[in-house]
Structure formats: C-alpha cells, structure tokens
Design a protein around this motif. Structure first.
Motif, PDB file in Angstrom:
ATOM      1  N   THR A  37       1.046  -1.161  -0.596  1.00  0.00           N
ATOM      2  CA  THR A  37       0.132   0.023  -0.044  1.00  0.00           C
ATOM      3  C   THR A  37       1.097   1.362  -0.359  1.00  0.00           C
ATOM      4  O   THR A  37       0.943   2.055  -0.728  1.00  0.00           O
ATOM      5  CB  THR A  37      -1.296   0.275   1.121  1.00  0.00           C
ATOM      6  N   GLY A  38       2.359   0.981   0.961  1.00  0.00           N
ATOM      7  CA  GLY A  38       2.493   2.249   0.310  1.00  0.00           C
ATOM      8  C   GLY A  38       2.914   2.916  -0.661  1.00  0.00           C
ATOM      9  O   GLY A  38       4.272   3.559  -0.796  1.00  0.00           O
ATOM     10  N   ALA A  39       3.870   1.718  -0.883  1.00  0.00           N
ATOM     11  CA  ALA A  39       4.448   1.562  -2.679  1.00  0.00           C
ATOM     12  C   ALA A  39       3.217   2.122  -3.686  1.00  0.00           C
ATOM     13  O   ALA A  39       4.042   3.021  -4.560  1.00  0.00           O
ATOM     14  CB  ALA A  39       5.019   0.117  -2.480  1.00  0.00           C
ATOM     15  N   VAL A  40       2.280   1.827  -3.331  1.00  0.00           N
ATOM     16  CA  VAL A  40       1.109   2.101  -4.230  1.00  0.00           C
ATOM     17  C   VAL A  40       1.520   3.497  -4.379  1.00  0.00           C
ATOM     18  O   VAL A  40       1.378   4.820  -5.182  1.00  0.00           O
ATOM     19  CB  VAL A  40       0.340   1.794  -4.652  1.00  0.00           C
ATOM     20  N   LEU A  41       0.777   4.236  -2.509  1.00  0.00           N
ATOM     21  CA  LEU A  41       0.647   5.748  -2.747  1.00  0.00           C
ATOM     22  C   LEU A  41       1.621   6.054  -3.171  1.00  0.00           C
ATOM     23  O   LEU A  41       1.726   7.069  -3.317  1.00  0.00           O
ATOM     24  CB  LEU A  41      -0.142   5.997  -1.205  1.00  0.00           C
ATOM     25  N   GLY A  42       3.032   5.902  -2.786  1.00  0.00           N
ATOM     26  CA  GLY A  42       4.205   6.422  -3.559  1.00  0.00           C
ATOM     27  C   GLY A  42       3.365   7.001  -4.296  1.00  0.00           C
ATOM     28  O   GLY A  42       4.197   8.156  -5.173  1.00  0.00           O
ATOM     29  N   PHE A  43       3.824   5.689  -5.260  1.00  0.00           N
ATOM     30  CA  PHE A  43       4.145   5.797  -7.062  1.00  0.00           C
ATOM     31  C   PHE A  43       2.983   6.617  -7.131  1.00  0.00           C
ATOM     32  O   PHE A  43       2.791   7.656  -8.411  1.00  0.00           O
ATOM     33  CB  PHE A  43       3.876   4.467  -7.715  1.00  0.00           C
ATOM     34  N   ILE A  44       1.850   6.743  -7.062  1.00  0.00           N
ATOM     35  CA  ILE A  44       0.553   8.342  -7.641  1.00  0.00           C
ATOM     36  C   ILE A  44       1.176   8.930  -6.539  1.00  0.00           C
ATOM     37  O   ILE A  44       1.030  10.008  -7.936  1.00  0.00           O
ATOM     38  CB  ILE A  44      -0.486   7.715  -6.738  1.00  0.00           C
ATOM     39  N   VAL A  45       1.309   9.462  -5.652  1.00  0.00           N
ATOM     40  CA  VAL A  45       1.715  10.958  -5.469  1.00  0.00           C
ATOM     41  C   VAL A  45       3.408  11.661  -6.256  1.00  0.00           C
ATOM     42  O   VAL A  45       3.761  12.175  -6.673  1.00  0.00           O
ATOM     43  CB  VAL A  45       2.611  10.917  -3.989  1.00  0.00           C
ATOM     44  N   ALA A  50       5.498  14.292 -10.751  1.00  0.00           N
ATOM     45  CA  ALA A  50       6.375  14.245 -12.536  1.00  0.00           C
ATOM     46  C   ALA A  50       5.038  15.014 -13.307  1.00  0.00           C
ATOM     47  O   ALA A  50       5.810  15.644 -14.583  1.00  0.00           O
ATOM     48  CB  ALA A  50       6.653  12.507 -12.385  1.00  0.00           C
ATOM     49  N   THR A  51       3.728  15.086 -13.335  1.00  0.00           N
ATOM     50  CA  THR A  51       3.135  15.185 -14.423  1.00  0.00           C
ATOM     51  C   THR A  51       2.595  16.733 -13.766  1.00  0.00           C
ATOM     52  O   THR A  51       2.695  17.130 -15.730  1.00  0.00           O
ATOM     53  CB  THR A  51       1.570  14.516 -14.808  1.00  0.00           C
ATOM     54  N   GLY A  64      10.204  10.791 -16.841  1.00  0.00           N
ATOM     55  CA  GLY A  64       9.747  11.343 -15.527  1.00  0.00           C
ATOM     56  C   GLY A  64       8.584  10.186 -14.512  1.00  0.00           C
ATOM     57  O   GLY A  64       8.885  10.494 -13.150  1.00  0.00           O
ATOM     58  N   ILE A  65       7.578   9.810 -15.043  1.00  0.00           N
ATOM     59  CA  ILE A  65       7.177   9.336 -14.351  1.00  0.00           C
ATOM     60  C   ILE A  65       7.598   7.956 -13.611  1.00  0.00           C
ATOM     61  O   ILE A  65       7.149   7.893 -12.303  1.00  0.00           O
ATOM     62  CB  ILE A  65       5.278   9.358 -14.572  1.00  0.00           C
ATOM     63  N   VAL A  66       7.918   7.299 -14.444  1.00  0.00           N
ATOM     64  CA  VAL A  66       8.207   6.031 -13.765  1.00  0.00           C
ATOM     65  C   VAL A  66       9.703   6.583 -12.892  1.00  0.00           C
ATOM     66  O   VAL A  66       9.742   5.918 -11.539  1.00  0.00           O
ATOM     67  CB  VAL A  66       9.138   5.161 -14.759  1.00  0.00           C
ATOM     68  N   LEU A  67      10.873   7.926 -13.253  1.00  0.00           N
ATOM     69  CA  LEU A  67      11.633   7.644 -11.749  1.00  0.00           C
ATOM     70  C   LEU A  67      11.132   8.063 -10.953  1.00  0.00           C
ATOM     71  O   LEU A  67      11.477   7.827  -9.933  1.00  0.00           O
ATOM     72  CB  LEU A  67      12.270   8.663 -13.052  1.00  0.00           C
ATOM     73  N   ILE A  68      10.746   9.541 -11.074  1.00  0.00           N
ATOM     74  CA  ILE A  68      10.041   9.606  -9.871  1.00  0.00           C
ATOM     75  C   ILE A  68       9.123   9.146  -8.508  1.00  0.00           C
ATOM     76  O   ILE A  68       8.757   9.322  -7.839  1.00  0.00           O
ATOM     77  CB  ILE A  68       9.565  11.151 -10.282  1.00  0.00           C
ATOM     78  N   GLY A  69       8.043   8.692  -9.689  1.00  0.00           N
ATOM     79  CA  GLY A  69       6.971   7.464  -9.202  1.00  0.00           C
ATOM     80  C   GLY A  69       7.953   6.040  -8.087  1.00  0.00           C
ATOM     81  O   GLY A  69       7.173   6.258  -7.474  1.00  0.00           O
ATOM     82  N   ALA A  70       9.030   5.898  -9.027  1.00  0.00           N
ATOM     83  CA  ALA A  70       9.846   4.577  -8.193  1.00  0.00           C
ATOM     84  C   ALA A  70      10.240   4.737  -7.285  1.00  0.00           C
ATOM     85  O   ALA A  70      10.519   3.608  -6.253  1.00  0.00           O
ATOM     86  CB  ALA A  70      11.093   4.166  -9.923  1.00  0.00           C
ATOM     87  N   ILE A  71      11.174   6.461  -6.913  1.00  0.00           N
ATOM     88  CA  ILE A  71      11.260   6.830  -6.441  1.00  0.00           C
ATOM     89  C   ILE A  71      10.965   7.108  -4.640  1.00  0.00           C
ATOM     90  O   ILE A  71      10.952   6.582  -3.329  1.00  0.00           O
ATOM     91  CB  ILE A  71      12.825   8.031  -6.748  1.00  0.00           C
ATOM     92  N   LEU A  72      10.145   7.386  -5.308  1.00  0.00           N
ATOM     93  CA  LEU A  72       8.160   7.714  -4.429  1.00  0.00           C
ATOM     94  C   LEU A  72       7.741   6.436  -3.830  1.00  0.00           C
ATOM     95  O   LEU A  72       7.188   6.652  -2.427  1.00  0.00           O
ATOM     96  CB  LEU A  72       7.662   8.650  -4.325  1.00  0.00           C
ATOM     97  N   ALA A  73       8.262   5.391  -5.022  1.00  0.00           N
ATOM     98  CA  ALA A  73       7.399   3.872  -4.259  1.00  0.00           C
ATOM     99  C   ALA A  73       8.346   3.564  -3.090  1.00  0.00           C
ATOM    100  O   ALA A  73       8.174   3.032  -2.340  1.00  0.00           O
ATOM    101  CB  ALA A  73       7.290   3.240  -5.270  1.00  0.00           C
TER     102      ALA A  73
END
Length: 94
Positions: A37-45, A50-51, A64-73
């Motif tokens: 759940t934390g990883a999914v919410l981090g990726f969404i944020v 990024a967008t 940008g979505i993949v890189l920033i999403g992966a870091i925050l996930a």
C-alpha cells in the motif's frame, strides 16, 4: 487475552463447573499489505508530481513518471514498513 469457557459433561463430574482458560492473542499488522500500500501510494504521488511539472530536457513525460514514481514508491514502502513496526509494538504491549 481471549477467554474460553469449557464445560464438562454433566455425567463426567459431580458438579460440572465452568472452567475459564485464557489464551494470549497476538495482534500484528500484515506487513506485506502495509508495504505494498505504501509503495502504490508513493508511486501515485510521484506520478502526480511528475505530471504537474515541466518536462526536463532529454526526458519524456513517461520517463519522469517512472523515475519519480519509483523513487517515491520505495520511500512510501519504507515509511509504511516503519508504521507497521510501530503498530506491532503498540498493539502487543503487555
């Protein structure tokens, strides 16, 4: 503690008294669900961040979505694991 009442059969004992047996109940959060759940919410944020910004030179919006999403996930999963550990400590105090 969980209280369970056991009763003997009337013909087994002379007065068939109730006996209370206590079993300890350990309540723990499901760590895998917290981390996912934390990883999914981090990726969404991360995807929202990024967008909302301007595109960087040399990178597409999807990159940008993949890189920033992966870091925050990863950060969200770590934060969720810490929260789950704290909840386990609080729920299992004796």
């Amino acid at each position: 503690m969980l209280d369970v009442t056991e009763q003997g059969k009337p013909d087994e004992q002379d007065d068939a008294r109730e006996r209370v047996v206590r079993y300890p109940v350990r309540r723990t959060p499901n760590f895998l669900r917290f981390i996912i759940t934390g990883a999914v919410l981090g990726f969404i944020v991360g995807a929202i961040i990024a967008t909302s910004g301007a595109d960087a030179d040399g990178y597409s919006a999807q990159t940008g979505i993949v890189l920033i999403g992966a870091i925050l996930a990863a950060g969200g999963a770590l934060l969720a694991a810490i929260v789950a550990l704290l909840l386990e400590r609080l729920l299992n105090r004796q």
